[in-house]
Design an enzyme around this catalytic site. Structure first.
Site, PDB file in Angstrom:
ATOM      1  CG  HIS A   1     -16.089 -13.525   6.391  1.00 54.18           C
ATOM      2  ND1 HIS A   1     -16.034 -12.969   7.640  1.00 54.18           N
ATOM      3  CD2 HIS A   1     -15.324 -14.650   6.452  1.00 54.18           C
ATOM      4  CE1 HIS A   1     -15.280 -13.727   8.427  1.00 54.18           C
ATOM      5  NE2 HIS A   1     -14.848 -14.756   7.729  1.00 54.18           N
TER       6      HIS A   1
ATOM      7  N   GLY B   1      10.697  -0.807   0.412  1.00 55.61           N
ATOM      8  CA  GLY B   1      10.244  -0.941  -0.963  1.00 55.61           C
ATOM      9  C   GLY B   1       9.691   0.315  -1.586  1.00 55.61           C
TER      10      GLY B   1
ATOM     11  N   GLY C   1      11.422   2.970  -2.557  1.00 59.83           N
ATOM     12  CA  GLY C   1      12.324   3.543  -3.553  1.00 59.83           C
ATOM     13  C   GLY C   1      13.362   4.485  -3.007  1.00 59.83           C
TER      14      GLY C   1
ATOM     15  CB  THR D   1      18.196   2.090  -2.644  1.00 59.95           C
ATOM     16  OG1 THR D   1      18.176   1.659  -1.282  1.00 59.95           O
ATOM     17  CG2 THR D   1      19.572   1.838  -3.231  1.00 59.95           C
TER      18      THR D   1
ATOM     19  CD  GLU E   1     -14.062 -17.385   3.272  1.00 65.44           C
ATOM     20  OE1 GLU E   1     -14.093 -16.134   3.241  1.00 65.44           O
ATOM     21  OE2 GLU E   1     -13.303 -18.004   4.024  1.00 65.44           O
TER      22      GLU E   1
ATOM     23  N   GLY F   1      11.174   5.980   5.043  1.00 69.55           N
ATOM     24  CA  GLY F   1      10.004   5.418   4.368  1.00 69.55           C
ATOM     25  C   GLY F   1       9.900   3.928   4.586  1.00 69.55           C
TER      26      GLY F   1
END
Length: 623
Positions: free
Chosen positions: A417, A194, A196, A198, A414, A191
């Site tokens: 966009h 982060g 999970g 462990t 901006e 995976g």
């Protein structure tokens, strides 16, 4: 290290001082010079002399005892006899044999002690020091120390179901054995970082109530030959004594990479360690009751012999959580902090697509920190919004000093966009637009998908390319200039268009992969680069990429020219409030004046900072 070295040096100096005190003969309080001793003899005041080597212990005629040290004098004995002195000779006192051996060997012992000290430091200390090269560094947690259960793991229900069989077997092996089944010897968890992996392994051990050995893949590799294989053997020997138990190897790709990737040179110590691990997991000697669980985010580089059934029988994919999994993970972490009544975990989960379990834990922690800075008793929804903006867009940099022209350029960039994103089909909704510098960007237009996406169609990708071009086009139309702020936009648009042509088959060139061989040399997969595409074909690929880019650039320019009033209104709102949200953007696109920002929003103006000078803004940046 220096503290321990100083202690050893002090001990050595003390011992040397003690030995010197033993070897140094203390001077007698009634010692006299040799010349004075001879004068006493000639005057007849010496009655007896005891000679111990060159030490002369004399007794005077009145009973006093004096001591002197004689130089090499051949006539000393004849002179003493001449004056009637009684002479008694004794051998010189020698130190004991044990003391002599200890004193002579002390420098060597000191050197050996210093060598052992430095070897312990090189090996990182631990049990056995310099003699623990082959000892396993796995840390054992018994069933009483490990308190993690499946209740602490959320967002990966399918993975939990996969490993539930391990727990059932460790609790009741006869349930499977009476039907002739056997438990998988190894489970490989795959995976993204982060997710999970462990934590899930700890939960397996906590639910099964068995000892849990944890070790990192890099702990096997050492600078000395044969150490890795010895540590693997020692780890399995210790595990056999605690069976049934679980061995967890984190980041197994550090030791389990493809063999033969050294390209004919280098050290094969890592391969010997892998060979020993393969034998221990499934060799002539079976290890019943030992389950090996490994975790990696690079399964593509693992050796095929490690992945075959009998070693890692089962691969459990621990994916990034979906919206329901993110909500469950947030609820687990929110149990540890005091929450206000307006906090909705489902709303936060909907606004955090692509977040892993570690990202969500960090989000909850950042929200708690924001609440602490505001001296709040509870963590409310505003704190979670600010934490989400900080993680996704970066921290605000209000101290940057920018000119008014750069500030206006940022606003139009901006706005370009955002307006294109609202007008093109299948585009993700615009969540927020800001001209406040955040992280490394000097302005941001953030889009959030309404739901998790697992595949992208051609129209969606074309719309994303058009949105990326909106910033530069707005600068040209409204500011009559070009800035470097659009460089990353062009890079991402070109990369996306190239992938559409060469990898996804979304062009007139057909469904063929035109990419070159990109195997990694250090994995032993591609020693030489093979050219599979002709020059003429690559010219067609470049022409197709150019066609897609030019087409979307023209589309974005046409949309902005037809909606100049909306761009002007949005830029005006950004110059006034610096940050606008989705509701204000919808007002502008509907032709209505934008509603003022919410008083409790606190996103564009954190508490304690009410500076509204034009210098607290930024320059054009990426979406």
């Amino acid at each position: 290290m220096f503290k321990n070295l100083a202690v050893w040096l002090v001990i050595g100096l003390v011992l040397m001082t003690v030995f010197n005190q033993f070897n140094t003969r203390q001077a007698s309080p009634n010692a006299i010079d040799y010349s004075q001793f001879i004068e006493e003899v000639r005057e007849g005041r010496i009655s007896k002399v005891v000679m111990e080597g060159r030490t002369l212990k004399a007794t005077t005629t009145d009973g006093k005892r004096i001591t002197s040290f004689a130089p090499p004098d051949l006539w000393l004995v004849s002179d003493l006899l001449k004056y009637g002195v009684k002479i008694e000779a004794k051998p010189e006192e020698e130190p004991s044999m044990l003391m002599s051996i200890f004193v002579s060997w002390f420098p060597m012992l000191l050197l050996i002690g210093v060598w052992i000290f430095f070897m312990r430091q090189m090996q990182g200390g631990g049990r056995g020091g310099a003699f623990s090269f082959g000892k396993s560094r796995a840390k054992m947690m018994d069933e009483n120390q490990n308190t993690v259960t499946f209740a602490d793991v959320a967002g990966c229900d399918e993975a939990k179901e996969e490993v539930q069989e391990l727990v059932d077997f460790l609790r009741d092996p006869s349930k499977f054995q009476k039907l002739g089944g056997r438990i998988p010897k190894g489970v490989l968890m795959v995976g993204n970082p982060g997710t999970g992996k462990t934590l899930l392994a700890k939960a397996i051990a906590g639910e099964a109530r068995v000892p849990f050995f944890s070790i990192s893949g890099s702990d096997f590799v050492e600078m000395f030959v044969g150490v890795g294989a010895a540590r693997v053997r020692d780890m399995f020997e210790n595990a056999k004594k605690q069976a049934p138990c679980i061995i967890f190897i984190d980041e197994i790709d550090a030791v389990g990479r493809h063999r033969g990737a050294g390209l004919g040179g280098g050290n094969d110590e890592r391969e010997q360690t892998l060979n020993q691990l393969l034998v221990e997991m499934d060799g002539f000697e079976g290890h019943s009751g030992i389950i090996v669980i490994a975790a990696t985010n690079r399964p593509d580089i693992l050796d095929p012999a490690l992945l075959r059934p009998g070693r890692f029988d089962r691969q459990v994919v621990v994916p990034l959580p979906d919206i329901r999994g993110r909500e469950q993970i947030l609820l687990v972490h929110m149990r540890k902090i005091p929450l206000a009544g307006d906090v909705k975990a489902d709303i936060i989960a909907r606004g955090t697509p692509g977040f892993s379990g570690a990202d969500l834990a960090n989000l909850v922690n950042e929200a708690a920190l924001f609440a602490a800075r505001g001296n709040k008793r509870l963590v409310d929804m505003e704190d979670f919004e600010r934490a989400k903006d900080k993680i996704m867009m970066g921290a605000e940099r209000r101290s940057m000093v920018m000119t008014e022209e750069e500030r206006r350029n940022t606003a139009y960039h901006e706005s370009g966009h955002a307006v294109v994103a609202k007008l093109v089909p299948k585009s993700d909704p615009v969540h927020k637009v800001t001209i406040i510098p955040r992280g490394r960007a000097l302005g941001l237009t953030m889009q959030l998908p309404e739901q998790d996406r697992y595949a992208y169609d051609k129209e969606y990708l074309l719309s994303r390319i058009a949105v990326l071009f909106g910033g530069r086009i707005a600068e040209e139309l409204f500011m009559n200039q070009m800035t470097t702020g659009a460089s990353n936009d062009f890079e991402r648009a070109t990369s996306m268009a190239r992938d559409m042509v060469t990898r996804y088959g979304m062009s007139d060139l057909g469904v063929m992969v035109y990419g070159e061989n990109e195997g990694e040399v250090f994995l032993g997969r591609s020693v030489t680069q093979h050219k599979n595409v002709s020059e003429a074909t690559m010219q067609k690929v470049d022409a197709e990429i150019r066609r897609i880019i030019d087409q979307q650039y023209a589309l974005a320019r046409r949309l902005l020219e037809e909606n100049r009033d909306k761009v002007e209104a949005m830029a005006k709102a950004l110059l006034e409030w610096e940050t606008i949200d989705a509701d204000q953007i919808d007002d502008i696109m509907a032709g209505n004046p934008p509603r003022p920002p919410k008083p409790s929003q606190g996103l564009s103006r954190p508490s304690g900072n009410q500076d509204s000078s034009p210098d607290a803004s930024g320059a054009p940046a990426t979406v």
